[in-house]
Design a protein around this motif. Sequence first.
Motif, short mmCIF file in Angstrom:
data_model
loop_
_atom_site.label_atom_id
_atom_site.label_comp_id
_atom_site.label_asym_id
_atom_site.label_seq_id
_atom_site.Cartn_x
_atom_site.Cartn_y
_atom_site.Cartn_z
N LEU A 93 -2.04 -9.24 -6.25
CA LEU A 93 -0.98 -9.23 -7.27
C LEU A 93 -1.30 -10.22 -8.38
O LEU A 93 -1.43 -11.43 -8.13
CB LEU A 93 0.37 -9.57 -6.63
N TYR A 100 2.36 -8.71 -12.42
CA TYR A 100 3.25 -8.20 -11.37
C TYR A 100 4.60 -8.93 -11.42
O TYR A 100 5.66 -8.33 -11.32
CB TYR A 100 2.57 -8.39 -10.02
N HIS A 154 -1.66 -5.20 -10.62
CA HIS A 154 -2.23 -5.35 -9.27
C HIS A 154 -3.55 -4.61 -9.18
O HIS A 154 -3.87 -3.77 -10.03
CB HIS A 154 -1.25 -4.84 -8.20
#
Length: 400
Positions: A294, A298, A234
């Motif tokens: 994200l 992730y 992220h």
Amino acid sequence: MAMRPIFLAGCLLVAAGAGPVVAQSGDFRPCLDAIRDTAISQGVPAATADQALRGITPDPRVVELDSRQPEFTLTLGRYLGNAVSPERVAKGQQMLARYRTLLDPIEREYGVQASYLVAFWGLESNYGSFTGDFSVIRSLATLACQTKRAAFFSNELVQALKILARNHMTAAQMKGSWAGAMGNTQFLPSTYVDHAVDRDGDGRVDLWSSLPDVFASSANFLARSGWKRGQPSHDEVALPSNFDYARTDLSAERPVREWHALGVRRADGRPLVDYGEHASIALPAGHRGPAFLLWPNYKVILMWNRSQLYALSVGELARQISGGAGLMRPPPPDDQPLARHAIFDLQARLQRLGHYTDDIDGLLGPRTRAALRDFQVRAGVVADGYPTPDTLSRLRAATP
Ligand SMILES: [Ca+2]
């Protein structure tokens, strides 16, 4: 990789725990015998299975732990404060330096950054300082034969017996969490069997005491789960003041150039890095807290542990271990954990206002968030779907 509370879509969802005990203790031995037969049919030597399962009794502590429901949701601030504490970051930096020569070739070979391998290690076992002291075989036998999730844990017990056979271990040596997670990486037996590797070449896969095996096993799991070489999981971002918060949904993925065109920038003001991937935006503490872009990695972390807060914590710990500063925008200090009964109340009030038609189940899932967003639109406040203190007091005022 143990069973943990689940956190959905930047919001918090209390996991529905296992139900009541369904098997009586008189059924325990026949249940174990059936698992023994399955293990033998899958290649576990009878002597290994018999030795491991002989004289086992259900562990009442495991039944008790399995039946517990988390009473409160966790806020981002509280979760990160614990998971990414200054002490854990500092120790991670020491570990990264100490094991650099071990980690570098694993990073090159598997494509998973050393900082992430150290971060998983730090979160799972506090860098190996706590790997659990329950008997894994007894815990899994209890979960398989005394709780509702029999099929899942029966298979885990079969896999644990395979690990004993392959690694020439005794059941007494196999210690872990109450839910059967083992070693420095807290792998469940099925993950251990499928993904753990013997890096130091001694012929055994040892996630308790061989750090080469530990780091390579983590890297192997992540690489096989689709880890994108060299990418972070992220980035913290800053959103423009006119940002449409309805776009903050895990499923609302866009190319980075589209986020850029919408005015999204990195939190430090620099332009977004374009890895050529689609990304979504999450606001795990609502619009007053940090916003995160994200990346695909992730989702890979979610395959390790499906908690959104865990996934953010791994990424933050890895970033800060690599020398990154803390969050530019910390979580709001007045953010309150919600008790289950408060979520029931929230859902009932949203239902009375016509925003919510689903089950009143005390779970803060995507539908409850969407209903909350509808209410926020009507109330003329930021529609981030997050139960801020302000949103909750407005909701109470609207439904006296
Ligand atoms: Ca080994």
